[in-house]
Design a protein around this motif. Structure first.
Motif, mmCIF file in Angstrom:
data_model
loop_
_atom_site.group_PDB
_atom_site.id
_atom_site.type_symbol
_atom_site.label_atom_id
_atom_site.label_comp_id
_atom_site.label_asym_id
_atom_site.label_seq_id
_atom_site.Cartn_x
_atom_site.Cartn_y
_atom_site.Cartn_z
ATOM 1 N N PRO A 1 0.890 -1.147 -0.026
ATOM 2 C CA PRO A 1 0.297 0.134 -0.296
ATOM 3 C C PRO A 1 0.743 1.280 0.229
ATOM 4 O O PRO A 1 0.356 2.244 -0.474
ATOM 5 N N ALA B 1 2.020 1.735 -3.249
ATOM 6 C CA ALA B 1 0.209 2.615 -4.112
ATOM 7 C C ALA B 1 0.614 3.983 -4.612
ATOM 8 O O ALA B 1 0.142 4.576 -4.776
ATOM 9 N N THR C 1 -7.244 6.657 -6.159
ATOM 10 C CA THR C 1 -6.044 6.915 -4.187
ATOM 11 C C THR C 1 -7.258 5.812 -4.075
ATOM 12 O O THR C 1 -6.218 4.638 -3.366
ATOM 13 N N LEU D 1 -5.431 2.401 -2.559
ATOM 14 C CA LEU D 1 -4.757 2.081 -2.050
ATOM 15 C C LEU D 1 -6.103 0.336 -1.481
ATOM 16 O O LEU D 1 -5.300 0.211 -0.699
ATOM 17 N N HIS E 1 -4.811 -2.507 -3.154
ATOM 18 C CA HIS E 1 -3.153 -2.874 -3.273
ATOM 19 C C HIS E 1 -3.550 -3.160 -1.468
ATOM 20 O O HIS E 1 -2.086 -3.879 -0.924
ATOM 21 N N THR E 2 -4.404 -2.755 -0.394
ATOM 22 C CA THR E 2 -4.403 -2.846 0.968
ATOM 23 C C THR E 2 -5.117 -4.944 1.017
ATOM 24 O O THR E 2 -4.165 -5.711 1.202
ATOM 25 N N GLY F 1 -1.251 -6.393 -0.308
ATOM 26 C CA GLY F 1 -0.979 -6.250 0.820
ATOM 27 C C GLY F 1 -0.504 -8.185 1.375
ATOM 28 O O GLY F 1 0.165 -8.792 1.812
#
Length: 229
Positions: free
Chosen positions: A152, A155, A176, A180, A183-184, A187
């Motif tokens: 993140p 990102a 955004t 986010l 990609h969280t 992750g």
């Protein structure tokens, strides 16, 4: 997070290209301290694994894609400087031979995937290694935590670059939130993969894991001190 051609304007792409070139140049010299005849083959294995993992892509939105990045994994296994080189080679091959990421955006992709994820992943790992008990069992969880945060953060850095030099007609707030959010989730998956791979290597050959070597050295010193007493 392969950024395509034209998504960022020329000055921004040029600036990230300069950053990437500088990072690779420094890494070429610094990686000599991380590798020897015994550990050098690990770098090739790491690059191959990351290349295969990054081939599993899915669209995130606004012309970008999501996938495992491998920055924290590579940094813990072979060291941060070697990790930058491994990921840079992977990204260049993908851009030139497989059209995965733009050619003019190679610098941007190296900066995001090859520098930011490595720096964040390694930084988190080293911090946790210092504050947690000095045992080999903490290597995999610390690597997983680094992987979880690195994605993140990369990102967010991308959205910052887009705010500076974005060319696509995309709302920054929406971009955004999308980057986010996705990609969280990525992750979390990257943390699981990183933890499992690092744990497997540590269980078999901890001496080959760059991030585990200080803990091995401490364990040897403790053992010798106990025998001497």
């Amino acid at each position: 997070m392969h950024v395509p051609d034209g998504f960022l304007d020329a000055p921004t792409s040029l600036a990230t290209g300069v950053v990437a070139a500088a990072a690779v140049a420094v890494s070429l010299r610094a990686a000599r301290r991380e590798l020897d005849d015994r550990t050098a083959p690990m770098a090739g294995l790491v690059a191959t694994f990351v290349f295969a993992a990054q081939m599993i892509n899915f669209p995130v939105g606004a012309g970008t894609s999501g996938h495992l990045m491998g920055g924290a994994l590579a940094a813990v296994l072979v060291g941060p400087w070697t990790a930058v080189l491994c990921l840079s080679v992977v990204l260049v091959v993908q851009a030139l031979l497989m059209a995965d990421g733009g050619i003019t955006a190679i610098g941007t992709n190296i900066s995001l995937i090859g520098i930011v994820t490595v720096a964040v992943g390694w930084g988190v790992f080293v911090l946790l290694r210092k504050v947690l008990p000095a045992r080999l069992s903490i290597v995999a969880p610390a690597a997983a935590a680094g992987a979880l945060l690195s994605v993140p953060v990369a990102a967010l850095v991308f959205t910052g670059l887009f705010a500076i030099g974005g060319n696509a007609p995309v709302d920054l707030t929406a971009l955004t939130a999308t980057m986010l959010g996705w990609h969280t989730v990525i992750g979390i998956g990257e943390a699981a993969v990183t933890g499992l791979v690092v744990a497997s290597v540590v269980a078999a050959r901890p001496d080959l894991v760059h991030g585990a070597r200080p803990l091995l050295a401490e364990r040897v010193l403790e053992t010798r001190a106990a025998v001497a007493s």
